[in-house]
Design an enzyme around this catalytic site. Structure first.
Site, PDB file in Angstrom:
ATOM      1  N   HIS A  44       0.836  -1.206   0.000  1.00 54.09           N
ATOM      2  CA  HIS A  44       0.000   0.000   0.000  1.00 54.09           C
ATOM      3  C   HIS A  44       0.873   1.258   0.000  1.00 54.09           C
ATOM      4  CE1 HIS A  44      -3.441   2.576   1.342  1.00 54.09           C
ATOM      5  NE2 HIS A  44      -2.442   3.277   1.861  1.00 54.09           N
ATOM      6  N   GLU A  45       1.791   1.324   0.935  1.00 55.16           N
ATOM      7  CA  GLU A  45       2.618   2.533   1.038  1.00 55.16           C
ATOM      8  C   GLU A  45       3.454   2.726  -0.224  1.00 55.16           C
ATOM      9  OE1 GLU A  45       1.920   4.676   3.131  1.00 55.16           O
ATOM     10  OE2 GLU A  45       0.686   3.375   4.389  1.00 55.16           O
ATOM     11  N   HIS A  47       1.669   4.710  -2.799  1.00 54.26           N
ATOM     12  CA  HIS A  47       1.832   6.161  -2.636  1.00 54.26           C
ATOM     13  C   HIS A  47       3.196   6.586  -3.201  1.00 54.26           C
ATOM     14  CE1 HIS A  47      -1.672   6.893  -0.137  1.00 54.26           C
ATOM     15  NE2 HIS A  47      -1.272   6.085   0.821  1.00 54.26           N
ATOM     16  N   HIS A  59       3.113   6.965  -6.833  1.00 50.38           N
ATOM     17  CA  HIS A  59       2.384   8.182  -7.195  1.00 50.38           C
ATOM     18  C   HIS A  59       3.349   9.387  -7.162  1.00 50.38           C
ATOM     19  CE1 HIS A  59      -1.903  10.129  -6.604  1.00 50.38           C
ATOM     20  NE2 HIS A  59      -1.400  10.373  -7.782  1.00 50.38           N
TER      21      HIS A  59
HETATM   22 ZN   LIG Z   1      -2.376   5.288   2.452  1.00 47.49          ZN
END
Ligand SMILES: [Zn+2]
Length: 659
Positions: free
Chosen positions: A445-446, A449, A452
């Site tokens: 998940h991290e 980011h 992104h």
């Molecule tokens: Zn998050």
């Protein structure tokens, strides 16, 4: 002070902050000079005798405050990851001053007048110009002098309260830890965990930042479970009062700015736009979630042979998992070794999907010996950015997991991104670091980011990478979680740390079968926290809250999610997302996770429909969505990627909520 490392841009590769040279005494002078310099720059922009243009106003603002930005980025990164007493003292001193500084800029009438005069034909410029205009209005630029004075006072008090709230929590994670000298009370915990928490003849089990402590799944002694649970839900009781004060001040501020409550103010510039839109989504989830949670509770009590209490939930959930699916999640741990998860899992998936590659940069260092630095290369071998990884928990690190930028990508400055991920994995006393599946999934998940930020390809720093609406920012990171269980990725990283054997297919099948079990619990604890956040921030201006705990109970009752066996993931007293701004300022925004998950689940469907882990798919997601950052309307970017508006059904299906 000529040698203050913040006074000049870093000369390290990618302008990585020169952590080896940064000392605590550098921060305050760098903050002071950074603020003074920016105020001078802003005065020059506001008083420019030339007519206002995009270049001499908006772009000039983008260029202003470089020392302050460098200092803030490093300081707040360290205040989250390694907050020594010295850092905490600086944070207490500087936070209200920074708030004052931002207000001084946003409430500068001459500056705002110039912003309103700017016109431009260029779409990227027009988008940024509008962002600036909205930022200024939302910060109070159109209020009277008197109202602005009140607004400044509110902001300053809120800033101080939020610092105190988060510092109380950091103290509580060890001050409210479960402490015992009696090893038998901790029966059920893994040997490696016991070793890691054994210090000076005592076992100290620190609290993680959410209600349901992971150890509750393993502790066989019911009384220990009860103690741990009560320590968790009762930590930092002084924060209740702070929360009431903050919610009250936020309601007053919203009224000043022309909104009926803080929630309405907050969502106005999000993709949700109205409180009704948020409530409509949440209302769809309450009924099926409660029904699911009740069914699960019955199964657990049946398994236990008595009516379970909240501290029994995880323990018996594991037992039901074993009985019903013959699946024991701890059997997976030996297959999830941290280094392999990172390199053969997370990096591998990114290479397959986007064609990017990674190299160790052991010559570059972070702020702590545990921080690792990697260089990231684009498909053609060109440099793309740096990725820093700080996996371990420490007493000076706040709870949870997060990503932050150390350098924003922008064409304006010709800068490439430097991004970092923080996790809170317990560092073993010796031997390999083995993760739970939850930690594996969090790491993916991290990194979503991080991608992104790394793929950002925009002109202006204000809209770089993850600078998108908060109810959109979790979407790309949630999508990246899908690769953690993608068969070819899993086969590549999940290997037994001693034998190198892959996870037996049978175990994987059991894991998949068991995946939907306990979704009622997971969704309800999230949903209850969301509705609690919502209740605090729909407080009407002037409304008086006498008892925070009673308010909390009534809010959950009213929202239809009061269920004694499943408390909110965060109670008011430790709801850092909404009461400590440093964490990301999710006040009236905790709904963002499920809001983003609608987009996430719909996008996961898209990947599956199109053959999954393929370069074409990665390139499409990268070019339409990840690389544009906040440089255009977020939902337009989604439609560019997906080819249509989002549908909610994939989310309901995933969460087991289709009736
Ligand atoms: Zn998050």
């Amino acid at each position: 002070m000529a040698d203050n490392p913040f006074f000049a841009p870093s000369t390290l590769p990618y302008q990585l902050p020169p952590f080896a040279q940064i000392r605590e005494e550098h921060y305050l002078p760098a903050f002071e000079r950074g603020m003074a310099d920016q105020l001078q720059e802003v005065a020059a922009i506001a008083n420019n005798p030339e007519p206002a243009t995009f270049a001499n106003t908006v772009e000039a603002l983008e260029r202003s405050g470089q020392i302050l930005k460098r200092t803030s980025i490093v300081f707040f990164s360290i205040a989250s990851s390694d907050a020594t007493d010295g850092i905490r003292a600086i944070e207490t001193e500087i936070s209200p001053k920074l708030t004052k500084h931002r207000d001084a800029i946003h409430l500068d009438r001459a500056l705002y007048a110039r912003i309103k005069q700017v016109t431009t034909e260029d779409p990227e410029e027009a988008w940024l110009l509008e962002k600036y205009r909205v930022d200024f209005v939302r910060a109070g630029a159109e209020l009277s002098e008197e109202e602005q004075e009140r607004l400044k006072a509110l902001n300053e008090e809120l800033s101080t309260l939020s610092t105190t709230f988060s510092q109380n929590l950091l103290t509580a994670s060890t001050a409210s830890a479960l402490v015992t000298e009696d090893r038998t009370e901790l029966d059920g915990l893994a040997e490696s965990t016991l070793q890691a928490i054994h210090k000076d003849g005592k076992y100290v089990l620190p609290l993680l930042n959410f209600t349901n402590q992971p150890a509750l799944a393993e502790l066989t002694d019911r009384e220990t479970r009860r103690k741990l649970y009560e320590l968790s839900v009762g930590r930092a009781p002084e924060n209740f009062e702070l929360a009431v004060r903050m919610a009250t001040l936020r309601a007053e501020r919203a009224a000043l700015l022309g909104y009926p409550n803080h929630a309405a103010y907050t969502v106005a510039d999000q993709t949700a736009k109205t409180t009704e839109a948020v409530e409509e989504l949440l209302a769809k989830l309450v009924g099926p979630t409660m029904a699911n949670a009740r069914r699960e509770a019955e199964a657990l009590s049946e398994q236990a042979g008595f009516a379970i209490e909240p501290w029994d939930w995880s323990f018996y959930a594991e037992k039901v998992r074993k009985a019903r699916y013959d699946f024991d999640s701890s059997e997976l741990h030996p297959y999830f070794e941290l280094d392999r998860v990172l390199k053969d899992g997370i990096f591998h998936a990114a290479t397959e999907l986007y064609g990017i590659t990674f190299a160790d940069r052991t010559d570059l260092i972070g702020y702590h010996p545990d921080v690792r630095v990697y260089e990231v290369f684009d498909t053609d071998g060109a440099p793309l950015g740096l990725f820093l990884f700080d996996p371990y928990a420490r007493p000076t690190k706040r709870g949870g997991a997060w990503m932050n930028n150390l350098v924003d990508q922008s064409h304006l400055f010709g800068e490439l991104p430097v991004v970092m991920n923080n996790l809170n994995v317990t560092k073993p006393a010796e031997g390999p670091t083995l993760l739970t599946f939850y930690e594996v999934s969090t790491a993916f998940h991290e990194f979503g980011h991080a991608l992104h930020g790394l793929f950002s390809d925009v002109r202006f720093p204000r809209v770089s990478g993850t600078e998108v609406p908060r109810d959109f920012v979790e979407y790309p990171s949630q999508v990246n979680e899908m690769w953690a269980t993608w068969p070819s990725v899993l086969a590549n990283f999940a290997r037994h740390h001693e034998t190198g054997e892959p996870v037996p297919d049978e175990l994987l099948e059991k894991m998949r079968a068991a995946e939907k079990f306990n979704q009622g619990f997971t969704t309800l604890e999230y949903l209850a926290a969301t509705l609690l956040d919502w209740a605090w921030h729909k407080l009407a201006p002037g409304e008086d809250v006498k008892d925070a705990e009673a308010f909390e109970a009534a809010a959950l009752e009213r929202a239809g999610v009061a269920f004694p066996l499943v408390r909110p993931r965060y109670r008011t007293n430790y709801f850092a997302h909404i009461f400590s701004d440093g964490v990301g300022g999710y006040s009236a925004g905790y709904y963002s996770y499920i809001w983003s998950e609608v987009l996430d689940a719909d996008s996961v469907e898209w990947f599956k429909e199109n053959g999954g882990l393929r370069r074409e798919n990665g390139d499409h997601f990268r070019s339409r969505l990840l690389s544009v950052g906040g440089s255009k309307d977020a939902m337009d970017a989604f439609r560019d990627f997906r080819g249509r508006d989002p549908r909610i059904e994939p989310l309901l299906e995933r969460r087991g909520l289709l009736t």
